[in-house]
Scaffold this motif. Sequence first.
Motif, PDB file in Angstrom:
ATOM      1  N   THR A 120      16.274   9.183  -6.583  1.00 40.94           N
ATOM      2  CA  THR A 120      15.109   9.921  -7.051  1.00 40.94           C
ATOM      3  C   THR A 120      14.120  10.113  -5.923  1.00 40.94           C
ATOM      4  OG1 THR A 120      13.855   7.992  -7.733  1.00 40.94           O
ATOM      5  CG2 THR A 120      15.356   8.955  -9.374  1.00 40.94           C
ATOM      6  N   ALA A 121      13.266  11.092  -6.118  1.00 39.50           N
ATOM      7  CA  ALA A 121      12.265  11.386  -5.110  1.00 39.50           C
ATOM      8  C   ALA A 121      10.895  10.844  -5.509  1.00 39.50           C
ATOM      9  CB  ALA A 121      12.200  12.894  -4.883  1.00 39.50           C
ATOM     10  N   GLU A 122      10.859   9.957  -6.503  1.00 39.39           N
ATOM     11  CA  GLU A 122       9.577   9.425  -6.949  1.00 39.39           C
ATOM     12  C   GLU A 122       8.906   8.662  -5.809  1.00 39.39           C
ATOM     13  OE1 GLU A 122       7.927   7.144 -10.832  1.00 39.39           O
ATOM     14  OE2 GLU A 122       9.571   6.135  -9.792  1.00 39.39           O
ATOM     15  N   SER A 123       7.643   8.968  -5.577  1.00 40.17           N
ATOM     16  CA  SER A 123       6.893   8.275  -4.538  1.00 40.17           C
ATOM     17  C   SER A 123       6.340   6.962  -5.077  1.00 40.17           C
ATOM     18  CB  SER A 123       5.739   9.159  -4.062  1.00 40.17           C
ATOM     19  OG  SER A 123       4.788   9.320  -5.109  1.00 40.17           O
ATOM     20  N   LEU A 124       5.912   6.112  -4.176  1.00 45.11           N
ATOM     21  CA  LEU A 124       5.232   4.882  -4.577  1.00 45.11           C
ATOM     22  C   LEU A 124       3.978   5.221  -5.378  1.00 45.11           C
ATOM     23  CD1 LEU A 124       5.616   2.910  -1.241  1.00 45.11           C
ATOM     24  CD2 LEU A 124       6.681   2.321  -3.415  1.00 45.11           C
ATOM     25  N   TYR A 125       3.299   6.285  -4.981  1.00 38.99           N
ATOM     26  CA  TYR A 125       2.102   6.754  -5.682  1.00 38.99           C
ATOM     27  C   TYR A 125       2.425   7.067  -7.139  1.00 38.99           C
ATOM     28  CZ  TYR A 125      -1.626  10.115  -6.845  1.00 38.99           C
ATOM     29  OH  TYR A 125      -2.655  10.806  -7.451  1.00 38.99           O
ATOM     30  N   GLU A 126       3.462   7.825  -7.367  1.00 39.83           N
ATOM     31  CA  GLU A 126       3.859   8.166  -8.741  1.00 39.83           C
ATOM     32  C   GLU A 126       4.276   6.915  -9.505  1.00 39.83           C
ATOM     33  OE1 GLU A 126       5.640  12.632  -7.939  1.00 39.83           O
ATOM     34  OE2 GLU A 126       6.830  10.875  -7.381  1.00 39.83           O
ATOM     35  N   HIS A 127       5.040   6.064  -8.866  1.00 35.75           N
ATOM     36  CA  HIS A 127       5.538   4.850  -9.516  1.00 35.75           C
ATOM     37  C   HIS A 127       4.389   3.908  -9.905  1.00 35.75           C
ATOM     38  CE1 HIS A 127       8.844   2.275 -10.667  1.00 35.75           C
ATOM     39  NE2 HIS A 127       8.288   1.257 -10.026  1.00 35.75           N
ATOM     40  N   ALA A 128       3.322   3.926  -9.112  1.00 32.11           N
ATOM     41  CA  ALA A 128       2.159   3.076  -9.381  1.00 32.11           C
ATOM     42  C   ALA A 128       1.276   3.629 -10.494  1.00 32.11           C
ATOM     43  CB  ALA A 128       1.334   2.917  -8.107  1.00 32.11           C
ATOM     44  N   GLY A 129       1.594   4.812 -10.982  1.00 31.23           N
ATOM     45  CA  GLY A 129       0.749   5.424 -12.007  1.00 31.23           C
ATOM     46  C   GLY A 129      -0.244   6.406 -11.444  1.00 31.23           C
ATOM     47  N   GLY A 130       0.032   6.888 -10.229  1.00 33.25           N
ATOM     48  CA  GLY A 130      -0.831   7.885  -9.613  1.00 33.25           C
ATOM     49  C   GLY A 130      -2.220   7.344  -9.321  1.00 33.25           C
ATOM     50  N   HIS A 131      -3.162   8.264  -9.265  1.00 31.80           N
ATOM     51  CA  HIS A 131      -4.542   7.922  -8.946  1.00 31.80           C
ATOM     52  C   HIS A 131      -5.088   6.879  -9.921  1.00 31.80           C
ATOM     53  CE1 HIS A 131      -8.572   8.604  -7.335  1.00 31.80           C
ATOM     54  NE2 HIS A 131      -8.984   8.460  -8.588  1.00 31.80           N
ATOM     55  N   GLU A 132      -4.807   7.067 -11.204  1.00 35.62           N
ATOM     56  CA  GLU A 132      -5.350   6.159 -12.218  1.00 35.62           C
ATOM     57  C   GLU A 132      -4.836   4.729 -12.038  1.00 35.62           C
ATOM     58  OE1 GLU A 132      -3.827   9.135 -13.003  1.00 35.62           O
ATOM     59  OE2 GLU A 132      -5.707  10.228 -13.257  1.00 35.62           O
ATOM     60  N   GLY A 133      -3.542   4.574 -11.792  1.00 35.17           N
ATOM     61  CA  GLY A 133      -2.984   3.245 -11.608  1.00 35.17           C
ATOM     62  C   GLY A 133      -3.561   2.546 -10.393  1.00 35.17           C
ATOM     63  N   LEU A 134      -3.657   3.275  -9.287  1.00 36.90           N
ATOM     64  CA  LEU A 134      -4.206   2.677  -8.068  1.00 36.90           C
ATOM     65  C   LEU A 134      -5.693   2.399  -8.223  1.00 36.90           C
ATOM     66  CD1 LEU A 134      -2.251   4.770  -5.431  1.00 36.90           C
ATOM     67  CD2 LEU A 134      -1.944   2.339  -5.967  1.00 36.90           C
ATOM     68  N   HIS A 135      -6.403   3.308  -8.883  1.00 41.24           N
ATOM     69  CA  HIS A 135      -7.841   3.108  -9.090  1.00 41.24           C
ATOM     70  C   HIS A 135      -8.098   1.840  -9.910  1.00 41.24           C
ATOM     71  CE1 HIS A 135     -12.045   4.188  -9.389  1.00 41.24           C
ATOM     72  NE2 HIS A 135     -11.983   3.867 -10.679  1.00 41.24           N
ATOM     73  N   ARG A 136      -7.315   1.629 -10.960  1.00 41.28           N
ATOM     74  CA  ARG A 136      -7.471   0.410 -11.767  1.00 41.28           C
ATOM     75  C   ARG A 136      -7.330  -0.838 -10.906  1.00 41.28           C
ATOM     76  NH1 ARG A 136      -4.031   2.797 -15.297  1.00 41.28           N
ATOM     77  NH2 ARG A 136      -2.351   1.408 -14.659  1.00 41.28           N
ATOM     78  N   ALA A 137      -6.317  -0.844 -10.040  1.00 42.93           N
ATOM     79  CA  ALA A 137      -6.081  -2.016  -9.188  1.00 42.93           C
ATOM     80  C   ALA A 137      -7.228  -2.206  -8.198  1.00 42.93           C
ATOM     81  CB  ALA A 137      -4.749  -1.886  -8.459  1.00 42.93           C
ATOM     82  N   VAL A 138      -7.645  -1.146  -7.530  1.00 43.26           N
ATOM     83  CA  VAL A 138      -8.726  -1.254  -6.545  1.00 43.26           C
ATOM     84  C   VAL A 138     -10.034  -1.646  -7.234  1.00 43.26           C
ATOM     85  CG1 VAL A 138     -10.125   0.010  -4.851  1.00 43.26           C
ATOM     86  CG2 VAL A 138      -7.646   0.342  -4.907  1.00 43.26           C
ATOM     87  N   GLU A 139     -10.283  -1.071  -8.398  1.00 43.43           N
ATOM     88  CA  GLU A 139     -11.510  -1.375  -9.136  1.00 43.43           C
ATOM     89  C   GLU A 139     -11.547  -2.846  -9.581  1.00 43.43           C
ATOM     90  OE1 GLU A 139     -14.031   1.262 -12.174  1.00 43.43           O
ATOM     91  OE2 GLU A 139     -12.036   0.728 -12.917  1.00 43.43           O
ATOM     92  N   ALA A 140     -10.402  -3.407  -9.926  1.00 48.00           N
ATOM     93  CA  ALA A 140     -10.333  -4.819 -10.300  1.00 48.00           C
ATOM     94  C   ALA A 140     -10.422  -5.722  -9.075  1.00 48.00           C
ATOM     95  CB  ALA A 140      -9.038  -5.094 -11.068  1.00 48.00           C
ATOM     96  N   TRP A 141      -9.862  -5.279  -7.968  1.00 47.57           N
ATOM     97  CA  TRP A 141      -9.817  -6.076  -6.739  1.00 47.57           C
ATOM     98  C   TRP A 141     -11.171  -6.140  -6.048  1.00 47.57           C
ATOM     99  CZ3 TRP A 141     -10.659  -3.591  -2.035  1.00 47.57           C
ATOM    100  CH2 TRP A 141     -10.458  -4.370  -0.896  1.00 47.57           C
ATOM    101  N   TYR A 142     -11.891  -5.034  -5.997  1.00 48.57           N
ATOM    102  CA  TYR A 142     -13.113  -4.942  -5.191  1.00 48.57           C
ATOM    103  C   TYR A 142     -14.145  -6.017  -5.529  1.00 48.57           C
ATOM    104  CZ  TYR A 142     -16.722  -2.718  -2.366  1.00 48.57           C
ATOM    105  OH  TYR A 142     -17.686  -2.467  -1.422  1.00 48.57           O
ATOM    106  N   PRO A 143     -14.477  -6.243  -6.795  1.00 46.10           N
ATOM    107  CA  PRO A 143     -15.465  -7.297  -7.073  1.00 46.10           C
ATOM    108  C   PRO A 143     -14.994  -8.681  -6.639  1.00 46.10           C
ATOM    109  CG  PRO A 143     -15.060  -5.971  -9.049  1.00 46.10           C
ATOM    110  CD  PRO A 143     -14.078  -5.542  -8.007  1.00 46.10           C
ATOM    111  N   THR A 144     -13.687  -8.894  -6.586  1.00 43.17           N
ATOM    112  CA  THR A 144     -13.183 -10.213  -6.183  1.00 43.17           C
ATOM    113  C   THR A 144     -13.429 -10.468  -4.705  1.00 43.17           C
ATOM    114  OG1 THR A 144     -10.878  -9.537  -5.748  1.00 43.17           O
ATOM    115  CG2 THR A 144     -11.436 -10.194  -8.016  1.00 43.17           C
ATOM    116  N   VAL A 145     -13.350  -9.424  -3.869  1.00 44.47           N
ATOM    117  CA  VAL A 145     -13.618  -9.637  -2.440  1.00 44.47           C
ATOM    118  C   VAL A 145     -15.111  -9.796  -2.190  1.00 44.47           C
ATOM    119  CG1 VAL A 145     -11.514  -8.508  -1.647  1.00 44.47           C
ATOM    120  CG2 VAL A 145     -13.615  -7.183  -1.770  1.00 44.47           C
TER     121      VAL A 145
END
Length: 152
Positions: A8-33
């Motif tokens: 398949t040609a699915e990118s890591l971006y697509e597999h992660a849930g696109g912008h929304e999936g990555l945004h959720r992770a970054v948004e949860a991570w940022y306050p921890t740092v």
Amino acid sequence: MSAPDAGTAESLYEHAGGHEGLHRAVEAWYPTVLADPLLAPLFGEGRPSHVGHLTAFFAEVFGGPRTYTDELGGFPAVLEAHRGLRIREDQRQRFVELFIHAADRTGLPDDRRFRDALHAYLEFGTEVAVQNSHASADDQLHPCQEVPRWDW
């Protein structure tokens, strides 16, 4: 979520849930740092735009839109953000650890192929950041001079 077939040609971006999936992770991570005693000196009080910028950066790295390069300064902005920080190895490792925890908490895919790729990129990206944070001259910067495009 299962890993894509090798054909398949699915990118890591697509597999992660696109912008929304990555945004959720970054948004949860940022306050921890920001709250972490080891990392807080690097991030200070934080910036309201940081979550959006980091989301755009990770999206581009993982095969999504080139928003970070086209609209947010590209790799020169990354270099400038890390210049003079003198990031230590324990801080680099903690950054990776907290991001992996955020990935777990926010439901980023946990299949081995994706997690191996995510971890490999985090290791690479933080090593680049460490080297660049200690550079006192341009010839000491990591040779990576543009936003990397990571793949399976």
